[in-house]
Design an enzyme around this catalytic site. Structure first.
Site, PDB file in Angstrom:
ATOM      1  N   ASP A  19      49.137  45.432  11.427  1.00 51.88           N
ATOM      2  CA  ASP A  19      48.502  43.974  11.142  1.00 51.88           C
ATOM      3  C   ASP A  19      49.039  42.834  10.832  1.00 51.88           C
ATOM      4  O   ASP A  19      50.121  42.986   9.984  1.00 51.88           O
ATOM      5  CB  ASP A  19      47.075  44.220  11.339  1.00 51.88           C
ATOM      6  N   HIS A  34      50.680  40.021  15.900  1.00 51.78           N
ATOM      7  CA  HIS A  34      49.452  40.353  15.310  1.00 51.78           C
ATOM      8  C   HIS A  34      51.039  41.586  14.563  1.00 51.78           C
ATOM      9  O   HIS A  34      50.546  42.555  13.693  1.00 51.78           O
ATOM     10  CB  HIS A  34      48.528  41.845  15.149  1.00 51.78           C
ATOM     11  N   GLU A  65      46.188  38.880  21.636  1.00 51.31           N
ATOM     12  CA  GLU A  65      46.542  38.031  20.918  1.00 51.31           C
ATOM     13  C   GLU A  65      47.961  37.762  20.283  1.00 51.31           C
ATOM     14  O   GLU A  65      48.509  38.069  19.290  1.00 51.31           O
ATOM     15  CB  GLU A  65      45.775  38.003  19.466  1.00 51.31           C
TER      16      GLU A  65
HETATM   17  C1  ACM Z   1      41.039  42.261  19.511  1.00 52.53           C
HETATM   18  O1  ACM Z   1      39.900  42.039  19.000  1.00 52.53           O
HETATM   19  N1  ACM Z   1      41.715  41.081  18.895  1.00 52.53           N
HETATM   20  C2  ACM Z   1      41.137  43.273  20.076  1.00 52.53           C
END
Ligand code: ACM
Ligand code: ZN
Length: 482
Positions: free
Chosen positions: A126, A193, A257
């Protein structure tokens, strides 16, 4: 049903007179198709116990039921014929924001096995850290695995934080899980991410600028450049290196995201959209994902993605979609085409929110089938998963408080049919199995903390927004609770 202290509650039990007085325990593999791949028949008589199943996994689940019955004292004579409602019964641990030691992970895995979970989704990469050892790309560990402190709202520190799991350690966890019939599903979150990856290899981003591993939570604009000719070969080479660590058939490639500002300003991304005849940047994400899905398929793997990957409308058939926050109901649309989804409803199954925001009753009483899925399409919901994100969770005690009893609640909803799931009964049974968790070194939240009254919920929620986090970041990233 007579009271037995077992989680998940078995789906069919017939009681007979008396109690088990001692005797042999026989385990038999039999061809009883009705038991399916994971079901078992547990027959407890006064002088013997028999567990039958078609598979070793079924025998294991029969043993887990028996283990809980034995801890409850006298074992009533009974026959349990039991099999799970869902084939996919998962829990997710975020080891990117904060890592857990192998010993801690093993404790969680032991508890997960007790409750008959069969999928461990391991979030390993991440913005705040890359956690898999890589020899092909050493900077992923030298740079991408370390950050200059924590700046997560209520968790602040100036100390360098980081580390990664060595390949031998990953293998140890994977085989620990396999012995408990749990498949490890690693997640390499792409194309968003990815700050930690970009901090190590800036050429993989659209701007090529050097950026540090993030110390804050949130959604960050620098993502992998979909148009650069180096990006996909990097992803494939990295996958080639790490796939052998994870023998399970599912691999998670994230897709949540991923802001599109960089792609929309990037000459290479724009050229790629034109060359591939893609109308917009969401389609570019679909195209990028499809390349990785194809690579995984060529290596015998099925891909799972978060629901945002459906936004372009060009996700290839056969990909599992994990629904978490999906206001446009793309996941329901995916399932209605006969494609498979996993439900990780943000408001009910996310375990990183305090009980005043997500009380246990909200988690337990929620129907695992999302509202927009018709009866005839229910079979395409292959299961459910409870994630725990660890921006605010830097130690095992906090982690256990947040995930238990919630993991047990989700495990029961994944195994036991709706009509048998009653909150009060679950809570009582949880109290009864508590000593087993404590013996594993796990201290769950007391049931008395799990369903705060309205006033506590209101005060807690106001306090949460006021003191603990950066409101702008939260609303950007997850919306608000309903
Ligand atoms: C998430 O909670 N961004 C999958
Ligand atoms: Zn680009």
């Amino acid at each position: 049903m007579e009271k037995i202290n077992v989680i998940p509650l078995p789906n069919n039990i017939t009681f007979s007179d008396g109690f088990f007085d001692g005797g042999d325990i026989k385990k038999e593999i039999t061809a009883e198709q009705a038991l399916g791949d994971e079901g078992y028949r547990l027959i407890i008589e006064k002088n013997k116990i028999t567990i039958r199943a078609q598979t070793e996994a079924g025998i294991f689940y029969g043993e887990k039921t028996l283990e809980q019955l034995r801890k409850g004292g006298k074992i009533p004579c009974l026959t349990a014929e039991d099999k799970p409602r869902f084939a996919y019964r998962g829990f997710m641990v975020d080891s990117a924001r904060h890592m857990q030691s192998l010993e801690e992970l093993k404790k969680i895995i032991d508890a997960a096995a007790l409750f008959k979970f069969n999928k461990f989704h391991w979030h390993l990469s991440d913005d705040q850290g890359f956690r898999i050892e890589s020899e092909k790309f050493p900077l992923l560990n030298e740079k991408g695995s370390w950050r200059k402190g924590d700046n997560f709202g209520n968790l602040k520190s100036d100390k360098i934080y980081g580390g990664y799991y060595k390949k031998s350690e990953i293998k140890e966890i994977v085989s620990y899980c396999a012995e408990r019939f749990i498949q490890v599903i690693p997640e390499l979150d792409l194309p968003g991410h990815t700050t930690a990856i970009i901090s190590a290899y800036p050429d993989l981003s659209c701007t090529k600028k050097e950026i540090p591993v993030q110390t804050k939570q949130g959604i960050f604009e620098d993502i992998l450049c979909a148009g650069d000719e180096r990006t996909l070969p990097f992803v494939f080479e990295l996958l080639e290196e790490i796939l052998p660590l994870f023998p399970g058939e599912i691999f998670h490639i994230g897709g949540d995201e991923a802001p599109k500002a960089r792609w929309e300003a990037c000459p290479k991304c724009k050229a790629k959209m034109q060359a591939e005849n893609l109308k917009n940047s969401e389609e570019l994400q679909g195209w990028f994902t499809a390349q990785v899905v194809d690579f995984l398929a060529a290596n015998g793997k099925k891909a799972t993605v978060w629901n945002e990957s459906l936004a372009g409308g060009n996700l290839p058939s056969g990909v599992f979609v994990q629904r978490w926050m999906d206001r446009k109901h793309h996941s329901e649309g995916w399932a209605s085409k006969g494609e498979k989804i996993i439900n990780s409803d943000f408001y009910r199954y996310y375990c990183d929110y305090p009980f005043y925001m997500t009380p246990l009753k909200k988690t337990y009483n929620y129907s695992p089938i999302p509202k927009g899925i018709s009866k005839s399409m229910e079979e395409f919901v292959i299961g459910i998963e409870a994630p725990i994100w660890t921006e605010y969770i830097d130690n095992f005690e906090k982690l256990c408080y947040m995930i238990f009893p919630r993991f047990a609640a989700v495990a029961e909803r994944a195994w036991t049919k709706d009509c048998l799931c009653k909150l009060k009964s679950f809570e009582n049974r949880f109290e009864a199995v508590l000593p087993m968790l404590k013996a594993m070194g796990i201290e769950p939240a007391p049931i008395s903390d799990c369903n705060p009254n309205t006033l506590k919920r209101l005060c807690g929620t106001i306090g949460f927004f006021k003191d603990k986090i950066d409101l702008k970041t939260l609303t950007n990233s997850v919306g608000t609770q309903n």
